[in-house]
Design an enzyme around this catalytic site. Structure first.
Site, PDB file in Angstrom:
ATOM      1  N   ASP A 595     -19.241  15.587   1.003  1.00  0.00           N
ATOM      2  CA  ASP A 595     -19.284  16.180  -0.292  1.00  0.00           C
ATOM      3  C   ASP A 595     -20.646  17.162  -0.184  1.00  0.00           C
ATOM      4  OD1 ASP A 595     -19.462  16.784  -3.543  1.00  0.00           O
ATOM      5  OD2 ASP A 595     -17.513  15.796  -2.992  1.00  0.00           O
ATOM      6  N   ASP A 596     -21.109  17.591  -1.462  1.00  0.00           N
ATOM      7  CA  ASP A 596     -22.420  18.191  -1.608  1.00  0.00           C
ATOM      8  C   ASP A 596     -23.660  17.693  -0.750  1.00  0.00           C
ATOM      9  OD1 ASP A 596     -23.973  20.132  -2.598  1.00  0.00           O
ATOM     10  OD2 ASP A 596     -23.540  19.635  -4.656  1.00  0.00           O
ATOM     11  N   ARG A 672     -26.741  24.280 -13.796  1.00  0.00           N
ATOM     12  CA  ARG A 672     -26.977  23.407 -12.898  1.00  0.00           C
ATOM     13  C   ARG A 672     -27.898  24.004 -11.964  1.00  0.00           C
ATOM     14  NH1 ARG A 672     -23.449  20.246  -8.437  1.00  0.00           N
ATOM     15  NH2 ARG A 672     -23.780  18.362  -9.006  1.00  0.00           N
ATOM     16  N   LYS A 705     -12.567  20.542  -0.321  1.00  0.00           N
ATOM     17  CA  LYS A 705     -12.615  20.490  -1.845  1.00  0.00           C
ATOM     18  C   LYS A 705     -13.359  21.705  -2.377  1.00  0.00           C
ATOM     19  CE  LYS A 705     -14.798  17.234  -5.186  1.00  0.00           C
ATOM     20  NZ  LYS A 705     -15.666  16.149  -5.103  1.00  0.00           N
ATOM     21  N   TRP A 706     -12.977  22.413  -3.117  1.00  0.00           N
ATOM     22  CA  TRP A 706     -13.408  23.603  -3.745  1.00  0.00           C
ATOM     23  C   TRP A 706     -13.816  23.557  -5.121  1.00  0.00           C
ATOM     24  CZ3 TRP A 706     -11.705  29.191  -2.020  1.00  0.00           C
ATOM     25  CH2 TRP A 706     -12.177  30.174  -2.901  1.00  0.00           C
ATOM     26  N   ASP A 707     -15.224  23.572  -5.312  1.00  0.00           N
ATOM     27  CA  ASP A 707     -15.915  23.161  -6.594  1.00  0.00           C
ATOM     28  C   ASP A 707     -16.232  24.301  -7.322  1.00  0.00           C
ATOM     29  OD1 ASP A 707     -16.740  21.425  -8.683  1.00  0.00           O
ATOM     30  OD2 ASP A 707     -17.989  20.297  -7.270  1.00  0.00           O
ATOM     31  N   ASN A 709     -18.972  24.502 -10.576  1.00  0.00           N
ATOM     32  CA  ASN A 709     -19.966  23.560 -11.409  1.00  0.00           C
ATOM     33  C   ASN A 709     -20.765  24.543 -12.595  1.00  0.00           C
ATOM     34  OD1 ASN A 709     -19.458  20.849 -10.412  1.00  0.00           O
ATOM     35  ND2 ASN A 709     -20.214  21.566  -8.559  1.00  0.00           N
ATOM     36  N   ASP A 777     -14.813  14.155 -13.322  1.00  0.00           N
ATOM     37  CA  ASP A 777     -15.944  13.434 -12.767  1.00  0.00           C
ATOM     38  C   ASP A 777     -16.202  12.168 -13.343  1.00  0.00           C
ATOM     39  OD1 ASP A 777     -16.952  15.242 -10.984  1.00  0.00           O
ATOM     40  OD2 ASP A 777     -18.468  16.218 -12.064  1.00  0.00           O
TER      41      ASP A 777
END
Ligand code: DGJ
Length: 993
Positions: A595-596, A672, A705-707, A709, A777
């Site tokens: 992930d990130d 963010r 995974k295309w996020d 935020n 989330d």
């Protein structure tokens, strides 16, 4: 029933689109429902009916008699000719006659008029205006009439006369035993010619969409307008009142024979437009002239008497006016579905699966045209709608709003609306509210469909539908940007639903160039059920699984994954990821998702977005190295990206500060700590596409995974001029779709999961590109029960990203048993969101067991029909079940959200089973805790605590009517039950597999 009636009934009972030219009536027949509207005398599209199928022979135009005009309801419009007393001219069918008449009129007036020359000139001008308009409707009125045009018109007139004199006129209108079928109906385009059913005069179009070019979204953009004086001079016989609303047995002379050469399927357009006109009865059919506000309309304009929320608003640049009456011009019925360009939409696998009706409406004065697309999906109770607007006039027009569809419901005692509302980590609560007088709007103006609302609503007319009972009408927009669904209850107790792009902040500038004079709305999916909200959901689940998500992922069960986010957050590097993968492998987890935190200078939320290359301090062997090592451990490798965003502290922002959405010289709003890239710019789309393409090519990456935020602010693009700034939010989402399309086409084997701070973009638009979406989330099992339950109103569980997380949970700090967490995650895509390195060997063993179980249950979750049993919004527990299509197997999941001590639960009444089949009921993972009734203490029980002690054998009837007793003994307790038809009874299915 006689043979011909039977034949017609059976033909018209098949899904498709039928046009009755005599009544100007469209019947859109879905699997088990019918939608109908007609063209009224003023050429409005008037809605008639939506509900269970009706007898085809019934002339449902009687439904217009429910209209009761009020004194302040405007009536129909009158032409200038009428006001001037020249209406007779408009009725003239013959050029010569018209010309003579004009001469007589002007001469007469010349002689008689006391005002003399002035008045006669006015009359002359008016006469010519009418003549031109009637001669050249839709053309340029200021152009002088060319000799060719006159000659053509005369030729057509000659042909028309010959046709009307032809003996073929006398052919019967009903299907005949000897095979001749000439009727007022057009059959659905997809049907092969049935014996005895020939393409009749009413059959206006049979086009395979594959043969259609760019213009196919319109009936025919290039063809001359239909409504010529010749066309109006229809050979239809004069009718008396009885004939105006004819029954199916009315005179066979009503429709002329049309030579089959007139229609040219290859050209994809109407070869001779008089055919269409002849196939339609333009004699007056309405018992009285009624204005728009009094009617139920399919599409409504502003400023001409409909005071409800209109379907669109425009401003004409020429004079600033916004009055834009639109009229039916023509239509076409084609096989299959005409897909919108570069937009997500339901698709078909073959043109036999759907029929499309395209109705063209036009503002005669300005040439602004609307193509209303209706597609019937034959295997579902689904119709899709969308709108295409083309400015074919001389001056630019600004669209101030445009809905994908307008849906008018006749009066009911009351209406209820269900929608999905919430916030971050609390997405999609089910809200049902009674609609009161006035307008109720569900919408997003955040640039994404949002956590707060969802582009899906359900209307229940009359009474609030339950899960199993009641009529429900669903509207789901296939769109991920700003949307609105507005529900307006009028003074009549009628309801208008409008759905489409949110008009707030939206404008679209339609200039007159061919490339830029068109706007296409997103598609709205209309669904119908008379088996409650559950029935509606099952229809949507099926069509989304089968005809929305990318074909290659249809009914594919994804690998069980572990995501590094809640395991390590930003603290990822090669060693950590390898150690997580090694621990996960012991539990039989199949894929690791990094992930990130893996790219650029990404150590927290303040930097790195936009720099889509590995941080070599953390991953010295790059993505290739980490993917290889994870693969060697036996896991697939996936990765996280957030392509639409940029950090100010990034190489990308330093190189291209103008690439973010912002108004130069104004302050920027961060979210963010990041900014939003201007995806309306082609160069931004290309750059991100190239970077992601490079990334995906650099290593063995099998999942992305295309996020996203944060939501959009300062929606302004430095690329576009001031006329286009109202377009940016929509252009943004089109740009995102474009990059998504290019990437998924370039890497069809890569599984994409979309995400937006959890479930902030859980919509049908994104499902078109990614078969699964991270639901929230909030990974707490109890919160998730409600979130997934709400999401399932529209979207299938197979699309819901769902993971088992650690305890105490990171969002709620609540601890729930592994069993409950697993059951909730099994109701979705299934994966893990925890640090496996911290698990004991017993926990690893337990996880292994749940993964094995999930493998057995997943086919039911992915392919079965979902029945919701207990609502967490209406009770203290949640329960649902998945039933195989053959009704032989099912799995039931129940979760206790709050235990009220001492309170017993209602029996869990199952659904979707075959009443007479004997089923075996098996509890799959028994509990481990029991209450000691003497002391009150909770004790661990070796060997498990079963609900029923042993397997039960019951018929579907008993399980559905008497139900299963369920005991929950603590908060977050749960139950998992397998149901399978007893072998040798009515089925040979074994338990689960
Ligand atoms: C929000 C997502 O929903 C999380 O799962 C995680 O990917 C973070 N973003 C990463 O920044």
């Amino acid at each position: 029933m006689n043979a011909s009636k039977q034949f017609k009934e059976s033909v018209h009972d098949q899904p498709g689109i039928y046009y009755d030219g005599q009544l100007r009536l469209f019947r859109l027949r879905c699997k088990n429902s019918l939608y109908a509207f007609r063209v009224d005398d003023a050429r409005n599209l008037e809605h008639l009916y939506w509900g269970p199928p009706l007898t085809h022979d019934d002339d449902i135009t009687y439904l217009i008699r429910s209209h009761v005009p009020a004194p302040f309801d405007p009536k129909g419009t009158v032409s200038v000719a009428k006001i001037m007393g020249l209406d007779e001219l408009a009725e003239i069918e013959d050029f010569q006659e018209l010309s003579d008449k004009w001469k007589i009129y002007t001469r007469q007036h010349d002689e008689d008029d006391p005002e003399g020359d002035k008045r006669s000139r006015r009359l002359e001008n008016a006469s010519w205006r009418i003549w031109h308009r009637e001669r050249n409707r839709g053309g340029d009125l200021s152009d002088p009439l060319s000799a060719d045009a006159v000659a053509d018109a005369l030729k057509l007139e000659k042909r028309r006369r010959e046709q009307s004199e032809s003996p073929a006129l006398d052919q019967p209108r009903e299907p005949m035993a000897n095979g001749a079928a000439q009727g007022r109906f057009s059959r659905p385009a997809h049907q092969p010619s049935a014996p005895g059913l020939k393409r009749g005069p009413g059959v206006v179009s049979m086009v395979n969409v594959a043969a259609l070019g760019r213009e196919s979204e319109f009936p025919s953009l290039t063809a001359p307008a239909l409504d010529t004086p010749h066309a109006r001079a229809s050979p239809l016989q004069p009718m008396d009142r009885k004939d105006r609303l004819p029954s199916s047995s009315s005179s066979p002379k009503m429709l002329p024979k049309v030579p089959s050469t007139i229609y040219s399927p290859l050209a994809g357009s109407f070869g001779d437009l008089t055919m269409q006109e002849q196939a339609t009865n333009w004699r007056e059919l309405d018992p009285e002239v009624l204005g728009k506000n009094t009617k139920l309309l399919e599409f409504s304009d502003q400023g001409t008497g409909d005071y409800r929320d209109p379907s669109f608003k425009v401003i004409f640049s020429k004079d600033g006016s916004s009055v834009c009456p639109i009229e039916y011009v023509r239509h076409r019925i084609v096989d299959g579905k005409v897909m919108p360009r570069r937009m997500p939409a339901l698709y078909t696998d073959s043109s036999e699966e759907a029929t499309t009706l395209i109705v063209e409406m036009e503002d005669r004065l300005t040439g602004l045209r609307f193509a209303l697309h209706y597609t019937v999906m034959h295997d579902y109770d689904i119709i899709t709608r969308r709108t295409v607007v083309v400015n074919s006039g001389k001056d630019p027009v600004t669209l101030n709003h445009i809905y994908s569809g307008t849906f008018d419901f006749d009066a009911e005692s009351q209406f209820y609306m269900t929608h999905l509302a919430g916030g971050w980590a609390r997405e999609r609560d089910v809200i049902t509210q009674k609609l009161e007088y006035g307008t109720n709007v569900v919408k997003s103006s955040r640039g994404a469909s949002s956590h707060q609302f969802n582009p899906h609503i359900v209307i229940h007319p009359g009474e609030e539908a339950t899960e199993d009972r009641g009529e429900c009408f669903g509207f789901t927009l296939v769109y991920s940007g700003n949307f609105a669904a507005s529900c307006e209850i009028t003074e009549y107790g009628r309801l208008r639903v409008n759905m489409g792009i949110n008009p707030e902040g939206f404008t679209w500038y339609l200039d007159t160039k061919r490339e830029t004079n068109t706007f296409r709305s997103p598609e709205v999916v209309m669904s119908y059920s008379n088996a409650g909200v559950g029935g509606l959901s099952r229809t949507l689940h099926r069509v989304f699984r089968e005809r929305l998500i990318p074909r290659q992922w249809r009914y594919k069960i994804p690998p069980v994954l572990i995501n590094t986010w809640e395991a390590a957050y930003f603290d990822v590097n090669h060693e950590i990821v390898v150690s997580i993968a090694s621990a996960a492998a012991k539990a039989d987890i199949e894929m690791l998702v990094l992930d990130d935190g893996w790219f650029g200078q990404r150590n927290d939320t303040r930097s790195g977005l936009g720099d889509w290359y590995p941080n070599l301090d953390k991953f010295p062997r790059g993505l290739k190295g980490i993917a290889r090592d994870v693969n060697q451990i036996g896991l697939k490798f996936g990765i996280w990206v957030e392509p639409e965003m940029v950090s100010m502290n990034s190489d990308l922002y330093r190189a291209h500060p103008e690439w973010c959405l912002c108004v130069p010289e104004r302050k920027l709003t961060t979210g963010r700590n990041q900014l939003v890239l201007d995806f309306s710019r082609k160069e931004v789309q290309d750059h991100i596409y190239n970077e992601l393409h490079k990334m995906l090519n650099s290593a063995n990456i099998e999942y992305v995974k295309w996020d996203m935020n944060r939501h959009l602010t300062e929606v302004f693009s430095q690329q576009w001029d001031r006329t286009r700034q109202g377009e940016i939010a929509h252009r943004f989402i089109l740009g995102v779709y474009e990059v998504f399309r290019r990437l998924t086409e370039a890497f069809p084997q890569v599984l994409f999961e979309s995400c937006s701070g959890g479930g902030g973009r859980f919509d049908a638009g994104f499902l078109y590109y990614s078969p699964q979406i991270w639901t929230s989330d909030n990974t707490d099992a109890l919160s998730r029960s409600a979130i997934q339950y709400g999401t399932s109103l529209a979207y299938p569980c197979s699309a819901m990203g769902a993971h088992v997380s650690t305890v105490p949970n990171h969002q709620t700090h609540r601890s729930t048993p592994m069993k409950t967490r697993s059951i909730v995650a099994m109701s979705g895509t299934f994966g893990y969101e925890l640090d496996p390195r911290t698990l004991t060997s017993d926990e690893i063993k337990e996880i292994k067991g749940y993964i094995e179980l999930q493998k057995r249950i997943a086919p039911l979750v992915y392919e079965g029909d979902m029945y919701r049993l207990w609502s967490p919004f209406k009770s203290n527990s949640a329960a649902w079940m998945f039933v195989s299509r053959d009704q032989k197997r099912a799995v039931v999941m129940g979760i206790n959200i709050r235990r009220i001590v001492g309170r017993l639960l209602p029996r869990l009444k199952l659904r979707g089973l075959c009443p007479n089949t004997k089923y075996e009921v098996e509890e799959l993972c028994p509990g481990t805790l029991m209450r000691n009734n003497d002391t009150g203490a909770i004790e661990h029980v070796i060997g498990g605590v079963y609900q029923y002690g042993e397997k039960l054998h019951m018929t579907g009837k008993t399980l559905q009517n008497a139900g299963l007793p369920v005991k929950f003994i603590f908060d977050a307790d749960s139950v998992l039950i397998a149901i399978s038809a007893v072998p040798g009874d009515q089925s040979s299915a074994s338990v689960l597999n």
